[in-house]
Design a protein around this motif. Structure first.
Motif, PDB file in Angstrom:
ATOM      1  N   ARG A  21       0.013 -14.383 -18.659  1.00 51.99           N
ATOM      2  CA  ARG A  21       0.525 -13.635 -17.493  1.00 51.99           C
ATOM      3  C   ARG A  21       1.792 -13.541 -17.209  1.00 51.99           C
ATOM      4  O   ARG A  21       2.520 -14.504 -17.325  1.00 51.99           O
ATOM      5  N   PHE A  25       4.140 -12.589 -12.063  1.00 57.55           N
ATOM      6  CA  PHE A  25       2.990 -12.658 -11.791  1.00 57.55           C
ATOM      7  C   PHE A  25       3.058 -14.573 -10.977  1.00 57.55           C
ATOM      8  O   PHE A  25       1.815 -14.604  -9.993  1.00 57.55           O
ATOM      9  N   LEU A  26       3.708 -15.168 -11.164  1.00 55.60           N
ATOM     10  CA  LEU A  26       3.221 -16.388 -10.737  1.00 55.60           C
ATOM     11  C   LEU A  26       3.713 -16.418  -8.967  1.00 55.60           C
ATOM     12  O   LEU A  26       4.441 -16.011  -8.750  1.00 55.60           O
ATOM     13  N   PRO A  27       2.165 -16.736  -8.621  1.00 51.63           N
ATOM     14  CA  PRO A  27       2.238 -16.958  -6.971  1.00 51.63           C
ATOM     15  C   PRO A  27       3.685 -17.930  -6.118  1.00 51.63           C
ATOM     16  O   PRO A  27       3.956 -18.952  -6.707  1.00 51.63           O
ATOM     17  N   GLN A  31       2.458 -14.306  -1.581  1.00 54.14           N
ATOM     18  CA  GLN A  31       2.463 -13.649  -2.653  1.00 54.14           C
ATOM     19  C   GLN A  31       2.830 -13.445  -4.220  1.00 54.14           C
ATOM     20  O   GLN A  31       3.030 -15.060  -4.191  1.00 54.14           O
ATOM     21  N   THR A  32       2.812 -12.941  -4.920  1.00 50.55           N
ATOM     22  CA  THR A  32       3.969 -13.350  -5.982  1.00 50.55           C
ATOM     23  C   THR A  32       5.431 -12.685  -6.184  1.00 50.55           C
ATOM     24  O   THR A  32       5.212 -12.626  -4.816  1.00 50.55           O
ATOM     25  N   ASP A  35       5.978  -9.040  -6.395  1.00 51.46           N
ATOM     26  CA  ASP A  35       5.755  -8.853  -4.842  1.00 51.46           C
ATOM     27  C   ASP A  35       6.713  -8.666  -4.211  1.00 51.46           C
ATOM     28  O   ASP A  35       7.192  -7.639  -2.839  1.00 51.46           O
ATOM     29  N   TYR A  65      -2.007  -4.211 -12.290  1.00 51.55           N
ATOM     30  CA  TYR A  65      -1.760  -5.064 -11.440  1.00 51.55           C
ATOM     31  C   TYR A  65      -0.819  -4.103 -10.187  1.00 51.55           C
ATOM     32  O   TYR A  65      -1.619  -4.323  -8.956  1.00 51.55           O
TER      33      TYR A  65
END
Length: 322
Positions: A21, A25-27, A31-32, A35, A65
């Motif tokens: 990944r 995209f790591l939360p 949110q990531t 984001d 995504y």
């Protein structure tokens, strides 16, 4: 104005959790990382389109995504590489994107692994006030840490000296990979590259701009995280949670002591355990274990172990052998 979110790295220092990944995209909370950038750019009416610059390996993940996200502006722009040793540098990738997407407007560029505490719209305000190339700068407060970044020396808000990765930093104010370039200066990317300059880090390009014309710095005080290592990711989560915890409603915690800054994601199961300063990804199962300052990837099973400063990859199974 157009925007570019740089998302082309392979994040090898975060493997194994970023082997499958993108690190963007790591939360972080609900949110990531990416984001938080998309949200600011989406809200700014001056930004008409957001190009997400990534590599061929992660192109499919980003396409999916973006399609599923609530944001309208992001669009994918793919570099012609699939492995780390094929990359031709961030400056080269930007020059290629400007040509490929026929960008001829003012441009804001942000590294997609930046977690920043300021609104990007405030940075854009600063840029339009100066109408010259601009960067965002942050005081990391540590000269050893400053060696890894571009060092900025200011007279007011004008950059009078820029040193990329100095061996002997004179201060701790660094550039954070957030830039704005006027449309008239976009041809300077080709000029820079044709002069046999370093195509890799954008800091070298900003240093060259400072030596050839005006460059201004937008400084901020609250927080900034360059998420490139397990510890920087945990630090970002801790800043976001601010001593609290974030446990998904579908996670199951039984007879478990939860300390500070713990993020447990969907469908995780934690029983008879202790969690502190850790992130547990979806579907992980942890029983009779103690985790501190650790990251446990999805669908992992940990039983009867005490782990500290651990980075556990997806679908792993760790027990004490009994």
């Amino acid at each position: 104005m157009k925007a570019v979110v740089l998302a082309g790295g392979y994040a090898t220092r975060l493997w194994p959790i970023t082997k499958h990944r993108p690190k963007m995209f790591l939360p972080v909370g609900d949110q990531t990382v990416i984001d938080t950038i998309f949200e600011d750019l989406e809200a700014d009416d001056r930004v008409s389109e957001v190009f997400v610059s990534t590599n061929e390996r992660f192109a499919g993940a980003f396409e999916e995504y973006i399609d599923e996200s609530p944001f309208d502006k992001p669009t994918l722009s793919v570099e012609d590489t699939s492995e780390e040793d094929e990359k031709f540098g961030v400056v080269g990738a930007l020059a290629q994107l400007i040509d490929r997407e026929e960008v001829d407007e003012d441009l804001v560029v942000i590294a997609g692994d930046n977690l920043i505490s300021f609104d990007v719209g405030d940075f854009v305000d600063f840029f339009y006030e100066k109408n010259e190339p601009c960067l965002a700068a942050y005081d990391v407060g540590d000269k050893e840490r400053a060696k890894a970044y571009g060092l900025v020396e200011l007279d007011g808000d004008r950059v009078i000296n820029f040193q990329e990765k100095p061996e002997d930093p004179k201060s701790t104010l660094v550039s954070i990979a957030c830039y704005a370039i006027p449309a008239d200066d976009l041809p300077k990317f080709d000029e820079y590259l044709s002069g046999d300059n370093n195509p890799d880090e954008p800091g070298w390009f900003m240093q060259w701009l400072q030596q050839t014309g005006d460059l201004f710095a937008y400084t901020f005080d609250e927080a900034w995280f360059d998420i490139g290592t397990p510890q920087s990711y945990l630090d970002a989560v801790a800043w976001y949670l601010d001593g609290e915890n974030f446990v998904h409603e579908s996670a199951t915690l039984t007879n478990t002591e939860v300390g500070t800054n713990v993020h447990v994601m969907a469908d995780a199961v934690v029983e008879d355990s202790v969690l502190e300063e850790s992130v547990v990804f979806p579907g992980a199962v942890i029983r009779n274990a103690e985790l501190k300052n650790s990251i446990v990837d999805e669908e992992t099973h940990i039983e009867s172990l005490d782990l500290s400063n651990a980075l556990i990859g997806a679908h792993s199974r760790l027990t004490n052998g009994q």
